[in-house]
Design a protein around this motif. Structure first.
Motif, PDB file in Angstrom:
ATOM      1  N   GLY A 221       0.814  -1.208   0.000  1.00  0.00           N
ATOM      2  CA  GLY A 221       0.000   0.000   0.000  1.00  0.00           C
ATOM      3  C   GLY A 221       0.845   1.254   0.000  1.00  0.00           C
ATOM      4  N   PHE A 222       1.884   1.288   0.821  1.00  0.00           N
ATOM      5  CA  PHE A 222       2.745   2.465   0.893  1.00  0.00           C
ATOM      6  C   PHE A 222       3.521   2.694  -0.402  1.00  0.00           C
ATOM      7  CE2 PHE A 222       2.201   2.198   5.519  1.00  0.00           C
ATOM      8  CZ  PHE A 222       2.140   3.541   5.856  1.00  0.00           C
ATOM      9  N   LEU A 223       3.874   1.619  -1.080  1.00  0.00           N
ATOM     10  CA  LEU A 223       4.717   1.730  -2.276  1.00  0.00           C
ATOM     11  C   LEU A 223       3.925   1.790  -3.577  1.00  0.00           C
ATOM     12  CD1 LEU A 223       7.473  -0.832  -1.222  1.00  0.00           C
ATOM     13  CD2 LEU A 223       7.678   1.668  -1.283  1.00  0.00           C
ATOM     14  N   GLY A 224       2.620   1.699  -3.499  1.00  0.00           N
ATOM     15  CA  GLY A 224       1.801   1.787  -4.701  1.00  0.00           C
ATOM     16  C   GLY A 224       1.680   0.500  -5.478  1.00  0.00           C
ATOM     17  N   PHE A 225       2.005  -0.641  -4.853  1.00  0.00           N
ATOM     18  CA  PHE A 225       1.812  -1.924  -5.500  1.00  0.00           C
ATOM     19  C   PHE A 225       0.379  -2.413  -5.260  1.00  0.00           C
ATOM     20  CE2 PHE A 225       6.567  -2.292  -4.573  1.00  0.00           C
ATOM     21  CZ  PHE A 225       6.917  -1.867  -5.850  1.00  0.00           C
ATOM     22  N   ASP A 226       0.069  -3.590  -5.747  1.00  0.00           N
ATOM     23  CA  ASP A 226      -1.311  -4.071  -5.727  1.00  0.00           C
ATOM     24  C   ASP A 226      -1.634  -4.776  -4.410  1.00  0.00           C
ATOM     25  OD1 ASP A 226      -3.799  -5.205  -6.222  1.00  0.00           O
ATOM     26  OD2 ASP A 226      -3.328  -5.689  -8.308  1.00  0.00           O
ATOM     27  N   VAL A 227      -2.232  -4.031  -3.463  1.00  0.00           N
ATOM     28  CA  VAL A 227      -2.547  -4.578  -2.142  1.00  0.00           C
ATOM     29  C   VAL A 227      -3.612  -5.670  -2.244  1.00  0.00           C
ATOM     30  CG1 VAL A 227      -3.310  -4.041   0.196  1.00  0.00           C
ATOM     31  CG2 VAL A 227      -2.022  -2.342  -1.107  1.00  0.00           C
ATOM     32  N   ARG A 228      -4.642  -5.422  -3.033  1.00  0.00           N
ATOM     33  CA  ARG A 228      -5.729  -6.398  -3.127  1.00  0.00           C
ATOM     34  C   ARG A 228      -5.236  -7.725  -3.692  1.00  0.00           C
ATOM     35  NH1 ARG A 228     -11.137  -3.134  -5.265  1.00  0.00           N
ATOM     36  NH2 ARG A 228     -11.334  -1.748  -3.437  1.00  0.00           N
ATOM     37  N   ASN A 229      -4.409  -7.653  -4.707  1.00  0.00           N
ATOM     38  CA  ASN A 229      -3.891  -8.886  -5.283  1.00  0.00           C
ATOM     39  C   ASN A 229      -2.938  -9.582  -4.312  1.00  0.00           C
ATOM     40  OD1 ASN A 229      -3.937 -10.621  -7.649  1.00  0.00           O
ATOM     41  ND2 ASN A 229      -1.783 -10.070  -7.931  1.00  0.00           N
ATOM     42  N   ALA A 230      -2.170  -8.792  -3.552  1.00  0.00           N
ATOM     43  CA  ALA A 230      -1.283  -9.367  -2.544  1.00  0.00           C
ATOM     44  C   ALA A 230      -2.086 -10.127  -1.491  1.00  0.00           C
ATOM     45  CB  ALA A 230      -0.454  -8.272  -1.887  1.00  0.00           C
ATOM     46  N   LEU A 231      -3.192  -9.536  -1.045  1.00  0.00           N
ATOM     47  CA  LEU A 231      -4.059 -10.198  -0.068  1.00  0.00           C
ATOM     48  C   LEU A 231      -4.698 -11.445  -0.664  1.00  0.00           C
ATOM     49  CD1 LEU A 231      -5.497 -10.321   2.650  1.00  0.00           C
ATOM     50  CD2 LEU A 231      -7.206  -8.720   1.731  1.00  0.00           C
ATOM     51  N   ARG A 232      -5.103 -11.357  -1.916  1.00  0.00           N
ATOM     52  CA  ARG A 232      -5.732 -12.505  -2.571  1.00  0.00           C
ATOM     53  C   ARG A 232      -4.752 -13.661  -2.697  1.00  0.00           C
ATOM     54  NH1 ARG A 232      -7.036 -14.254  -7.950  1.00  0.00           N
ATOM     55  NH2 ARG A 232      -5.763 -12.592  -8.866  1.00  0.00           N
ATOM     56  N   MET A 233      -3.510 -13.351  -3.070  1.00  0.00           N
ATOM     57  CA  MET A 233      -2.515 -14.409  -3.197  1.00  0.00           C
ATOM     58  C   MET A 233      -2.122 -14.969  -1.828  1.00  0.00           C
ATOM     59  SD  MET A 233      -2.151 -14.855  -6.378  1.00  0.00           S
ATOM     60  CE  MET A 233      -3.831 -14.298  -6.632  1.00  0.00           C
ATOM     61  N   LEU A 234      -2.085 -14.124  -0.808  1.00  0.00           N
ATOM     62  CA  LEU A 234      -1.788 -14.601   0.543  1.00  0.00           C
ATOM     63  C   LEU A 234      -2.833 -15.621   0.979  1.00  0.00           C
ATOM     64  CD1 LEU A 234      -0.169 -14.443   3.201  1.00  0.00           C
ATOM     65  CD2 LEU A 234      -1.592 -12.482   3.842  1.00  0.00           C
ATOM     66  N   ARG A 235      -4.096 -15.309   0.735  1.00  0.00           N
ATOM     67  CA  ARG A 235      -5.179 -16.224   1.107  1.00  0.00           C
ATOM     68  C   ARG A 235      -5.188 -17.486   0.251  1.00  0.00           C
ATOM     69  NH1 ARG A 235     -10.140 -11.817   1.591  1.00  0.00           N
ATOM     70  NH2 ARG A 235      -9.772 -11.176   3.766  1.00  0.00           N
ATOM     71  N   ARG A 236      -4.907 -17.329  -1.043  1.00  0.00           N
ATOM     72  CA  ARG A 236      -5.045 -18.450  -1.965  1.00  0.00           C
ATOM     73  C   ARG A 236      -3.844 -19.377  -1.996  1.00  0.00           C
ATOM     74  NH1 ARG A 236      -5.003 -17.578  -8.401  1.00  0.00           N
ATOM     75  NH2 ARG A 236      -2.790 -17.992  -8.009  1.00  0.00           N
ATOM     76  N   ASP A 237      -2.629 -18.794  -1.926  1.00  0.00           N
ATOM     77  CA  ASP A 237      -1.442 -19.578  -2.251  1.00  0.00           C
ATOM     78  C   ASP A 237      -0.509 -19.882  -1.077  1.00  0.00           C
ATOM     79  OD1 ASP A 237      -2.277 -19.629  -4.855  1.00  0.00           O
ATOM     80  OD2 ASP A 237      -0.954 -18.019  -5.542  1.00  0.00           O
ATOM     81  N   ALA A 238      -0.630 -19.158   0.020  1.00  0.00           N
ATOM     82  CA  ALA A 238       0.356 -19.317   1.099  1.00  0.00           C
ATOM     83  C   ALA A 238       0.465 -20.754   1.582  1.00  0.00           C
ATOM     84  CB  ALA A 238       0.023 -18.391   2.265  1.00  0.00           C
ATOM     85  N   ALA A 239      -0.667 -21.441   1.699  1.00  0.00           N
ATOM     86  CA  ALA A 239      -0.664 -22.808   2.234  1.00  0.00           C
ATOM     87  C   ALA A 239      -0.081 -23.823   1.257  1.00  0.00           C
ATOM     88  CB  ALA A 239      -2.082 -23.216   2.616  1.00  0.00           C
ATOM     89  N   LYS A 240       0.139 -23.433   0.004  1.00  0.00           N
ATOM     90  CA  LYS A 240       0.685 -24.366  -0.989  1.00  0.00           C
ATOM     91  C   LYS A 240       2.196 -24.562  -0.828  1.00  0.00           C
ATOM     92  CE  LYS A 240      -2.668 -22.901  -4.526  1.00  0.00           C
ATOM     93  NZ  LYS A 240      -2.789 -22.246  -5.860  1.00  0.00           N
TER      94      LYS A 240
END
Length: 316
Positions: A221-240
């Motif tokens: 968020g501070f750097l202007g990257f994609d926060v929503r996509n980061a959250l989505r990937m954290l939820r979707r892929d972290a456990a893989k």
């Protein structure tokens, strides 16, 4: 001034000095010494596990007590600020933002000069996989993955344990993490002997890794990257991720930068597949190494601010 901030400033100024008396180097020598004493190739699997567990307990005890002794001795120095300075210096040896950034920048520079041979050699210093056949994209992936995971292992986790137990507990964690990096491999030699070290590192890193994931969201968020996509990937892929903690760091990094991490790696001549993290919305390219370094530094500063505010509220 907060000891964590002092440690970060020390790291920014002097980084990780290349000296034989660096605490992590001394811990590594202790681990090697204990390994020569306890490891026997002819032992049964059960005996190897017990021997490895004894090594872990011994290294942790020596590391914690040595750090505690240094901190206690610093309180007897004649200047009131000396103890804080000594604690800050010792804590700085447990964190590595400058050396992590320096390694990433060095690889980035080699890739930008089309020096694939140099980049392969240098990335081989910071990853365990074989690098002799990696192309520029795979070198970028290896570097970004390392920066993401080591933001936790080499920065946030030591600071977390410092926050709950002081400098000796940060050194305790660093010793555990060093043992994992030296003997925590799943190969014929260390599968049982290094199992206690590997499991301990997983347990100790569990909470800090999830804090790191949240810090990467804030950093995006501070750097202007994609926060929503980061959250989505954290939820979707972290456990893989094969590690219980690595995905919490790599998945949000991949989502924020619109890249895909994971894939095929070769360890000890054996090719393995690591589940993908993120989506390849952008091709892997050297500039993403610099973006990951910015994410790492932002997460570090945000966590230091949080610790400072918590210590202020608690009256420390």
């Amino acid at each position: 001034m907060n000891v964590g901030i002092v440690a970060f400033l020390f790291d920014c100024i002097i980084g990780d000095p290349n000296t034989r008396i660096h605490p992590v180097v001394l811990i590594g020598k202790l681990i090697s010494l204990c390994e020569r004493f306890f490891y026997r190739a002819a032992d049964s699997d059960g005996r190897k596990f017990v021997s490895g567990a004894i090594l872990v307990l011994l290294v942790l005890l020596v590391s914690y007590e040595a750090a505690a002794a240094i901190v206690m001795a610093s309180y007897h120095l004649p200047f009131p600020w000396a103890a804080e300075l000594v604690s800050g210096l010792l804590l700085s040896f447990t964190i590595s933002p400058k050396s992590l950034a320096s390694a990433g920048k060095g690889i980035y520079g080699l890739l930008m000069r089309d020096d694939l041979a140099g980049a392969r050699e240098k990335v081989g210093w910071i990853v365990g996989r074989e690098t002799k056949e990696l192309d520029a994209g795979e070198i970028t992936r290896a570097t970004v993955e390392t920066i993401a995971e080591n933001t936790n292992d080499g920065i946030i986790a030591p600071l977390f344990f410092f926050a709950i137990g002081g400098v000796p507990l940060a050194v305790f964690y660093r010793a555990a993490n060093t043992m994992d990096s030296m003997i925590g491999y799943k190969n014929d030699k260390y599968l049982y002997f290094g199992r206690a070290a590997a499991r301990l590192d997983d347990v100790l890193g569990w909470i800090p890794a999830r804090i790191t994931g949240l810090l990467f969201l804030a950093s995006a968020g501070f750097l202007g990257f994609d926060v929503r996509n980061a959250l989505r990937m954290l939820r979707r892929d972290a456990a893989k991720h094969p590690s219980p903690n690595g995905g919490c760091c790599e998945a949000p990094m991949a989502g924020a930068l619109h890249i895909r991490l994971g894939g095929y790696n070769t360890y000890f001549g054996r090719k393995t597949f690591r589940a993908y993290m993120g989506e390849p919305l952008r091709p892997l390219a050297p500039p993403q190494i610099m973006e990951s370094i910015r994410m790492m530094y932002t997460a570090t500063i945000l966590f230091l601010i949080v610790l400072y505010l918590v210590f202020q509220v608690m009256g420390y």
